[in-house]
Scaffold this motif. Structure first.
Motif, PDB file in Angstrom:
ATOM      1  N   GLY A 244       3.694   1.196   5.954  1.00 45.01           N
ATOM      2  CA  GLY A 244       5.179   2.691   6.012  1.00 45.01           C
ATOM      3  C   GLY A 244       4.153   4.203   5.531  1.00 45.01           C
ATOM      4  N   GLY A 245       2.788   3.979   4.978  1.00 48.78           N
ATOM      5  CA  GLY A 245       2.004   4.516   4.676  1.00 48.78           C
ATOM      6  C   GLY A 245       1.317   4.593   6.606  1.00 48.78           C
ATOM      7  N   LEU A 246       0.297   5.415   6.322  1.00 48.97           N
ATOM      8  CA  LEU A 246      -0.783   6.139   7.705  1.00 48.97           C
ATOM      9  C   LEU A 246      -1.501   4.675   8.059  1.00 48.97           C
ATOM     10  CD1 LEU A 246      -1.881   7.837  10.021  1.00 48.97           C
ATOM     11  CD2 LEU A 246      -3.306   8.602   8.148  1.00 48.97           C
ATOM     12  N   ASP A 247      -2.065   3.607   7.951  1.00 52.71           N
ATOM     13  CA  ASP A 247      -3.104   2.814   8.224  1.00 52.71           C
ATOM     14  C   ASP A 247      -2.217   1.865   8.536  1.00 52.71           C
ATOM     15  OD1 ASP A 247      -4.503   4.760   7.453  1.00 52.71           O
ATOM     16  OD2 ASP A 247      -4.926   3.463   5.128  1.00 52.71           O
ATOM     17  N   SER A 248      -1.482   1.447   7.852  1.00 52.34           N
ATOM     18  CA  SER A 248      -0.059   0.229   8.170  1.00 52.34           C
ATOM     19  C   SER A 248       0.629   0.460   9.157  1.00 52.34           C
ATOM     20  CB  SER A 248       0.510  -0.234   7.037  1.00 52.34           C
ATOM     21  OG  SER A 248       1.897   0.615   5.900  1.00 52.34           O
ATOM     22  N   SER A 249       0.893   2.076   9.279  1.00 55.42           N
ATOM     23  CA  SER A 249       1.292   2.430  10.803  1.00 55.42           C
ATOM     24  C   SER A 249       1.015   1.775  11.886  1.00 55.42           C
ATOM     25  CB  SER A 249       2.791   3.335   9.928  1.00 55.42           C
ATOM     26  OG  SER A 249       3.280   3.056   9.306  1.00 55.42           O
ATOM     27  N   PHE A 250       0.098   2.797  12.130  1.00 60.57           N
ATOM     28  CA  PHE A 250      -1.398   2.554  12.708  1.00 60.57           C
ATOM     29  C   PHE A 250      -1.458   1.766  13.661  1.00 60.57           C
ATOM     30  CE2 PHE A 250      -5.520   3.174  14.891  1.00 60.57           C
ATOM     31  CZ  PHE A 250      -5.975   4.756  15.296  1.00 60.57           C
ATOM     32  N   LEU A 251      -1.922   0.433  12.585  1.00 61.02           N
ATOM     33  CA  LEU A 251      -2.271  -0.735  12.882  1.00 61.02           C
ATOM     34  C   LEU A 251      -0.939  -1.972  14.196  1.00 61.02           C
ATOM     35  CD1 LEU A 251      -3.683  -3.653  13.303  1.00 61.02           C
ATOM     36  CD2 LEU A 251      -2.914  -4.203  10.931  1.00 61.02           C
ATOM     37  N   ALA A 252       0.483  -1.686  12.726  1.00 63.60           N
ATOM     38  CA  ALA A 252       1.406  -1.947  13.813  1.00 63.60           C
ATOM     39  C   ALA A 252       1.492  -1.132  15.066  1.00 63.60           C
ATOM     40  CB  ALA A 252       2.700  -1.783  12.502  1.00 63.60           C
ATOM     41  N   ALA A 253       1.135  -0.545  15.323  1.00 65.97           N
ATOM     42  CA  ALA A 253       1.536   0.685  16.554  1.00 65.97           C
ATOM     43  C   ALA A 253       0.014   0.427  17.440  1.00 65.97           C
ATOM     44  CB  ALA A 253       1.349   1.955  15.997  1.00 65.97           C
ATOM     45  N   LEU A 254      -0.312   0.003  17.099  1.00 66.99           N
ATOM     46  CA  LEU A 254      -1.563  -0.712  18.166  1.00 66.99           C
ATOM     47  C   LEU A 254      -1.511  -2.519  17.876  1.00 66.99           C
ATOM     48  CD1 LEU A 254      -4.365   0.510  16.420  1.00 66.99           C
ATOM     49  CD2 LEU A 254      -4.336   1.090  18.392  1.00 66.99           C
ATOM     50  N   VAL A 255      -1.019  -3.222  17.457  1.00 63.74           N
ATOM     51  CA  VAL A 255      -0.500  -4.407  17.897  1.00 63.74           C
ATOM     52  C   VAL A 255       0.448  -4.291  18.808  1.00 63.74           C
ATOM     53  CG1 VAL A 255       0.284  -7.116  16.940  1.00 63.74           C
ATOM     54  CG2 VAL A 255      -1.103  -5.454  15.424  1.00 63.74           C
ATOM     55  N   ALA A 256       1.739  -3.361  18.615  1.00 58.90           N
ATOM     56  CA  ALA A 256       2.797  -3.500  19.008  1.00 58.90           C
ATOM     57  C   ALA A 256       2.719  -3.395  21.161  1.00 58.90           C
ATOM     58  CB  ALA A 256       3.733  -2.293  19.223  1.00 58.90           C
ATOM     59  N   ALA A 257       0.750  -2.514  21.151  1.00 54.35           N
ATOM     60  CA  ALA A 257       0.535  -1.847  21.942  1.00 54.35           C
ATOM     61  C   ALA A 257      -0.182  -2.826  23.001  1.00 54.35           C
ATOM     62  CB  ALA A 257      -0.281  -0.578  21.814  1.00 54.35           C
ATOM     63  N   THR A 258      -0.735  -4.135  21.746  1.00 59.12           N
ATOM     64  CA  THR A 258      -1.594  -5.007  23.065  1.00 59.12           C
ATOM     65  C   THR A 258       0.031  -6.225  23.469  1.00 59.12           C
ATOM     66  OG1 THR A 258      -1.047  -6.695  20.705  1.00 59.12           O
ATOM     67  CG2 THR A 258      -2.955  -4.923  21.050  1.00 59.12           C
ATOM     68  N   GLY A 259       1.119  -6.028  22.712  1.00 62.04           N
ATOM     69  CA  GLY A 259       2.082  -6.707  23.435  1.00 62.04           C
ATOM     70  C   GLY A 259       1.969  -8.514  22.896  1.00 62.04           C
ATOM     71  N   THR A 260       1.714  -8.413  21.607  1.00 67.96           N
ATOM     72  CA  THR A 260       1.421  -9.459  21.385  1.00 67.96           C
ATOM     73  C   THR A 260       2.657  -9.626  20.384  1.00 67.96           C
ATOM     74  OG1 THR A 260      -0.965  -9.579  20.680  1.00 67.96           O
ATOM     75  CG2 THR A 260       0.475 -11.068  19.322  1.00 67.96           C
ATOM     76  N   ARG A 261       3.409 -10.435  20.012  1.00 67.26           N
ATOM     77  CA  ARG A 261       4.335 -10.950  19.124  1.00 67.26           C
ATOM     78  C   ARG A 261       4.702 -10.425  17.798  1.00 67.26           C
ATOM     79  NH1 ARG A 261       7.878 -16.252  17.770  1.00 67.26           N
ATOM     80  NH2 ARG A 261       8.738 -15.061  16.033  1.00 67.26           N
ATOM     81  N   MET A 262       5.301  -9.927  17.229  1.00 70.54           N
ATOM     82  CA  MET A 262       4.298  -9.427  15.646  1.00 70.54           C
ATOM     83  C   MET A 262       6.224  -9.358  15.262  1.00 70.54           C
ATOM     84  SD  MET A 262       3.670  -5.324  15.234  1.00 70.54           S
ATOM     85  CE  MET A 262       4.265  -4.376  16.118  1.00 70.54           C
ATOM     86  N   THR A 263       5.993  -9.898  13.884  1.00 68.30           N
ATOM     87  CA  THR A 263       6.712  -9.301  12.582  1.00 68.30           C
ATOM     88  C   THR A 263       6.300  -8.329  11.388  1.00 68.30           C
ATOM     89  OG1 THR A 263       7.862 -10.988  13.158  1.00 68.30           O
ATOM     90  CG2 THR A 263       8.467 -10.305  11.273  1.00 68.30           C
ATOM     91  N   CYS A 264       7.272  -6.958  11.519  1.00 69.24           N
ATOM     92  CA  CYS A 264       6.144  -6.448   9.920  1.00 69.24           C
ATOM     93  C   CYS A 264       6.948  -7.065   9.002  1.00 69.24           C
ATOM     94  CB  CYS A 264       7.047  -4.496  10.773  1.00 69.24           C
ATOM     95  SG  CYS A 264       6.509  -3.996  11.845  1.00 69.24           S
ATOM     96  N   VAL A 265       6.148  -6.722   8.083  1.00 70.55           N
ATOM     97  CA  VAL A 265       6.768  -7.701   6.447  1.00 70.55           C
ATOM     98  C   VAL A 265       6.118  -6.168   5.324  1.00 70.55           C
ATOM     99  CG1 VAL A 265       6.125  -9.144   5.134  1.00 70.55           C
ATOM    100  CG2 VAL A 265       6.276  -9.435   7.037  1.00 70.55           C
ATOM    101  N   ASN A 266       7.642  -5.807   5.224  1.00 71.33           N
ATOM    102  CA  ASN A 266       7.500  -4.859   4.155  1.00 71.33           C
ATOM    103  C   ASN A 266       7.025  -5.521   2.464  1.00 71.33           C
ATOM    104  OD1 ASN A 266       8.953  -2.945   1.790  1.00 71.33           O
ATOM    105  ND2 ASN A 266       6.911  -1.437   3.308  1.00 71.33           N
ATOM    106  N   ILE A 267       5.878  -4.903   1.441  1.00 72.22           N
ATOM    107  CA  ILE A 267       6.280  -5.900   0.215  1.00 72.22           C
ATOM    108  C   ILE A 267       6.775  -4.845  -0.604  1.00 72.22           C
ATOM    109  CG2 ILE A 267       5.266  -6.581  -2.262  1.00 72.22           C
ATOM    110  CD1 ILE A 267       3.206  -8.268   0.044  1.00 72.22           C
ATOM    111  N   GLY A 268       8.336  -5.163  -1.222  1.00 68.38           N
ATOM    112  CA  GLY A 268       8.759  -4.228  -1.602  1.00 68.38           C
ATOM    113  C   GLY A 268       8.959  -3.913  -3.478  1.00 68.38           C
ATOM    114  N   SER A 269       9.007  -2.657  -4.213  1.00 65.08           N
ATOM    115  CA  SER A 269       8.486  -2.462  -4.952  1.00 65.08           C
ATOM    116  C   SER A 269       9.767  -1.740  -6.385  1.00 65.08           C
ATOM    117  CB  SER A 269       7.505  -1.476  -5.018  1.00 65.08           C
ATOM    118  OG  SER A 269       7.488  -1.457  -6.748  1.00 65.08           O
ATOM    119  N   ASN A 270      10.040  -1.627  -7.253  1.00 61.99           N
ATOM    120  CA  ASN A 270      11.052  -1.407  -7.941  1.00 61.99           C
ATOM    121  C   ASN A 270      10.925   0.103  -8.478  1.00 61.99           C
ATOM    122  OD1 ASN A 270      12.601  -3.153  -7.177  1.00 61.99           O
ATOM    123  ND2 ASN A 270      12.408  -5.209  -9.234  1.00 61.99           N
TER     124      ASN A 270
END
Length: 578
Positions: A242-268
């Motif tokens: 949810g930070g800038l860098d991972s969000s930037f990458l996710a948006a780039l991958v989405a723009a390529t059309g490659t199938r992706m699943t976003c994974v978040n490692i949660g924290s208490n």
């Protein structure tokens, strides 16, 4: 290195039959196969891609992309491309291509080995019996040379002091590394290593376009580079904090059309919980989203994932995250795990006056420098007067070069003296260099360690740290990265077109510090035994009194010292794997 392994024996003479011995063990024990032979060269490899040069002039191991157009992956070099490689002693490979590769070029009685910058395909090398042996990992060297591997204690001390500043000397006795952006040339009589790429060339361009145009350029270069890296993959898992860098990458991958699943490692821990930002990004990108937790029980501080690597870079607290994402990615059927590692460094996440100093040196004291000073003042919560005063001093009363930070809390004075001063091929600033550019390049030096790959069923890497993206980012003047009281502004501008603005321009940042503290508290007694009776203490490297003071502390962990001591424990665990 994405499951590519290799070993090469280079030398015309072989009085002790070592080359044949290496061949027998490489094929018979490790399962490698012959990949390339030429007079004086025997190369064995397993996995990965291979691109032969024409005229039997050599071979490129790994993924190599043309810089032009869609940056396709190269399957073979044309005669014209090969002629250019031979005419330039391999320099054209760096000038016209990029990727995670190692190039072997044979011509005129010499062998040239070229490693591009920011490649995750290692090149370890040593000399035995008149032969030069190159390999992807320590395990191959140990097996194929039937040799013992021992620690280089002075290098280990320097590693601890400098947070792993990467040098040709590794933390293993007698083993060196061909660093990224370097060329090794071997003849019958000599070996030489010289640079073939420098970040200062890109930094010196200082692109003067508007911020909007720079954002366009960064996005286009990054999109094309990421698309090239995943062109043969059907499904990838993208780690999305949810930070800038991972969000930037996710948006780039989405723009390529490659199938992706976003994974978040949660924290208490509230300081590390960014799930509401991550879900907002996944929703905006119409991407499937999964959450997975870290299990503290999966962390073993006596174990090192860097086994077989030349430096103790793996962090014990990361074991739980790695197990969680590998397991989830496997259940999803993902072929790769991608993360935004190194994005802070790439996108110039500074909190310093050097961007103001750069603008003062380039433009003088005008509205532009005042505007940048105001941005830095807001970002750092300092007064405008303080920022300007420090910027003036930085611009005209200090050398431009970046001073690498030194941490000696747990290193003895004797070990510090033995280790010597830190040095790196990119730290020396050329004439006319700007201090902000030196700082940005210093950030990119730190990124080299993030590229180290560790064994896993599913390949993991950080696609943002690709040579075209790095060169693009370094060419952006440092002051352009600051806007609206934020750093990394050019990347934020580009990202805001694809995800909610409150994510792109957020100021907060998640941290794993809470989990790291849990690891420390849970393992106090184990750490005591590991460190106070360990090899680092026996070698006079660990300051036992300083370690004892932190280990014996009562109450909750509140300072950064627990994290520093865990780094020392990571080194101790690695030493025990040798």
């Amino acid at each position: 290195m994405r499951h590519l392994r290799y070993i090469a024996a280079i030398g015309e003479t072989d009085a002790f039959g070592l080359k044949r011995s290496i061949q027998e063990r490489a094929i018979g024990i490790t399962g490698l196969e012959g990949a390339f032979t030429a007079p004086g060269v025997a190369l064995f490899a397993q996995g990965g891609r291979r691109a032969p040069l024409a005229h039997d002039a050599g071979l490129v191991l790994g993924r190599i992309h043309r810089r032009a157009g869609a940056m396709p992956c190269v399957a073979a070099f044309s005669p014209d491309e090969t002629d250019a490689v031979l005419a330039t002693r391999g320099q054209s490979i760096i000038d016209m291509f990029w990727g995670d590769f190692l190039a072997f070029v044979v011509a005129d009685g010499s062998v040239t080995v070229i490693r591009p910058p920011f490649s995750d395909l290692p090149c370890l090398h040593l000399e035995r019996g008149g032969l030069h042996v190159l390999a992807s990992d320590l395990a191959l060297l140990k097996t194929c040379l039937q040799t013992r591997i021992s620690p280089n204690w002075d290098a280990i001390a320097l590693h601890l002091m400098t947070s792993g500043l990467r040098q040709e000397r590794t933390c293993v006795e007698g083993v060196s590394e061909l660093l990224g952006g370097s060329r090794l040339t071997l003849t019958n009589s000599a070996m030489s290593i010289e640079p073939c790429w420098s970040p200062w060339h890109a930094a010196g361009k200082r692109d003067r376009r508007s911020s909007e145009d720079l954002a366009d350029m960064l996005w286009k270069v990054a999109r094309t580079s990421v698309a090239a890296q995943i062109e043969d993959l059907d499904h990838v898992a993208v780690m999305l904090s949810g930070g800038l860098d991972s969000s930037f990458l996710a948006a780039l991958v989405a723009a390529t059309g490659t199938r992706m699943t976003c994974v978040n490692i949660g924290s208490n821990d509230p300081a590390g919980d960014e799930r509401h930002f991550a879900t907002a990004v996944a929703t905006a990108l119409a991407a499937p989203y999964k959450e997975v937790g870290r299990d503290l029980a999966e962390v073993d501080v006596t174990k090192s994932l860097a086994k077989g690597q030349p430096r103790p870079l793996a962090r014990s607290f990361a074991q739980a995250s790695r197990i969680a994402r590998q397991s989830l990615a496997a259940s999803l059927g993902a072929q790769a795990i991608l993360d935004g590692g190194g994005g802070d460094n790439l996108f110039c996440a500074m909190q310093s006056v050097v961007p103001v100093a750069d603008r003062l040196l380039m433009e003088g004291l005008g509205t532009g420098a005042l505007r940048t000073a105001a941005e830095i003042a807001e970002l750092t919560e300092a007064s405008l007067f303080t920022v300007l005063g420090r910027a003036f001093r930085r611009a005209w009363f200090r050398p431009a070069g970046y001073r690498w930070p030194i941490e000696t809390t747990f290193v003895t004075t004797q070990a510090t003296e033995r280790a010597g001063p830190p040095c790196h091929r990119w730290l020396k600033a050329p004439h006319g260099a700007l201090p902000g550019s030196a700082g940005h390049i210093g950030f990119m030096i730190a990124v080299e360690n993030l590229l180290e790959s560790f064994d896993g069923d599913i390949a993991e890497w950080s696609p943002l740290i690709a040579m075209p993206i790095v060169e693009c980012a370094l060419a952006i003047p440092t002051w352009r990265w600051f806007e609206r009281g934020n750093n990394r502004a050019i990347a934020r501008r580009a990202l805001a077109r694809h995800v909610p603005e409150h994510v792109a321009w957020r100021r907060g940042k998640g941290s794993p510090d809470g989990f790291v503290a849990q690891v420390f508290e849970t393992n106090r007694s184990v750490l005591r035994d590991l460190l106070l009776d360990g090899a680092l203490a026996a070698e006079g490297i660990l300051d036992k009194a300083a370690a004892e003071r932190v280990l014996s502390g009562n109450g909750p962990v509140r300072s950064h010292e627990h994290g520093q001591l865990l780094k020392v424990a990571d080194v101790e665990a690695w030493v025990r794997t040798l």
